[in-house]
Design a protein around this motif. Structure first.
Motif, short mmCIF file in Angstrom:
data_model
loop_
_atom_site.label_atom_id
_atom_site.label_comp_id
_atom_site.label_asym_id
_atom_site.label_seq_id
_atom_site.Cartn_x
_atom_site.Cartn_y
_atom_site.Cartn_z
N GLY A 100 47.16 34.21 31.57
CA GLY A 100 46.85 33.58 30.29
C GLY A 100 45.57 32.77 30.33
O GLY A 100 44.54 33.21 30.82
N GLY A 101 45.66 31.54 29.87
CA GLY A 101 44.49 30.68 29.74
C GLY A 101 43.88 30.22 31.04
O GLY A 101 42.68 29.94 31.11
N SER A 102 44.64 30.15 32.09
CA SER A 102 44.10 29.69 33.36
C SER A 102 43.48 30.82 34.18
O SER A 102 43.06 30.59 35.31
N ALA A 103 43.40 32.01 33.62
CA ALA A 103 42.85 33.16 34.35
C ALA A 103 41.39 32.94 34.71
O ALA A 103 40.94 33.36 35.77
N GLY A 104 40.65 32.27 33.85
CA GLY A 104 39.23 32.04 34.12
C GLY A 104 39.00 31.23 35.39
O GLY A 104 38.14 31.57 36.21
N ILE A 105 39.77 30.19 35.55
CA ILE A 105 39.62 29.34 36.74
C ILE A 105 40.04 30.11 38.00
O ILE A 105 39.37 30.05 39.03
N VAL A 106 41.13 30.86 37.91
CA VAL A 106 41.60 31.62 39.06
C VAL A 106 40.59 32.69 39.44
O VAL A 106 40.30 32.90 40.62
N ILE A 107 40.01 33.36 38.46
CA ILE A 107 39.00 34.39 38.73
C ILE A 107 37.74 33.77 39.31
O ILE A 107 37.11 34.33 40.21
N LEU A 108 37.36 32.59 38.84
CA LEU A 108 36.19 31.90 39.39
C LEU A 108 36.41 31.55 40.87
O LEU A 108 35.53 31.79 41.70
N VAL A 109 37.57 31.02 41.20
CA VAL A 109 37.87 30.68 42.59
C VAL A 109 37.94 31.95 43.44
O VAL A 109 37.42 31.99 44.56
N ALA A 110 38.54 33.00 42.90
CA ALA A 110 38.62 34.27 43.64
C ALA A 110 37.24 34.86 43.88
O ALA A 110 36.98 35.42 44.95
#
Length: 66
Positions: free
Chosen positions: A29-39
């Motif tokens: 959902g909404g936190s996907a951007g942060i997770v993708i950035l860290v990944a």
């Protein structure tokens, strides 16, 4: 760690990152951007440590030096 094992680890990380890019927004959902950035940072750092650093540590081939 051998060259083949380093490449296998990196390929696994890249495949996991690709799956995260495809499925992540639907699952996270909404936190996907942060997770993708860290990944992205983790995969980039793994690429540097596992492939570029050993290559740079070996240096250029002596036959190429003048």
């Amino acid at each position: 760690m051998g060259s083949t094992r380093r490449k296998a680890v990196l390929v696994t990380a890249l495949v996991a990152y690709a799956v995260l890019l495809v499925v992540g927004p639907r699952v996270l959902g909404g936190s996907a951007g942060i997770v993708i950035l860290v990944a992205s940072f983790v995969v980039g750092f793994a690429w540097l440590v596992l492939l570029v650093a050993p290559w740079a540590a070996r240096g250029r081939d002596r036959s190429l030096r003048r």
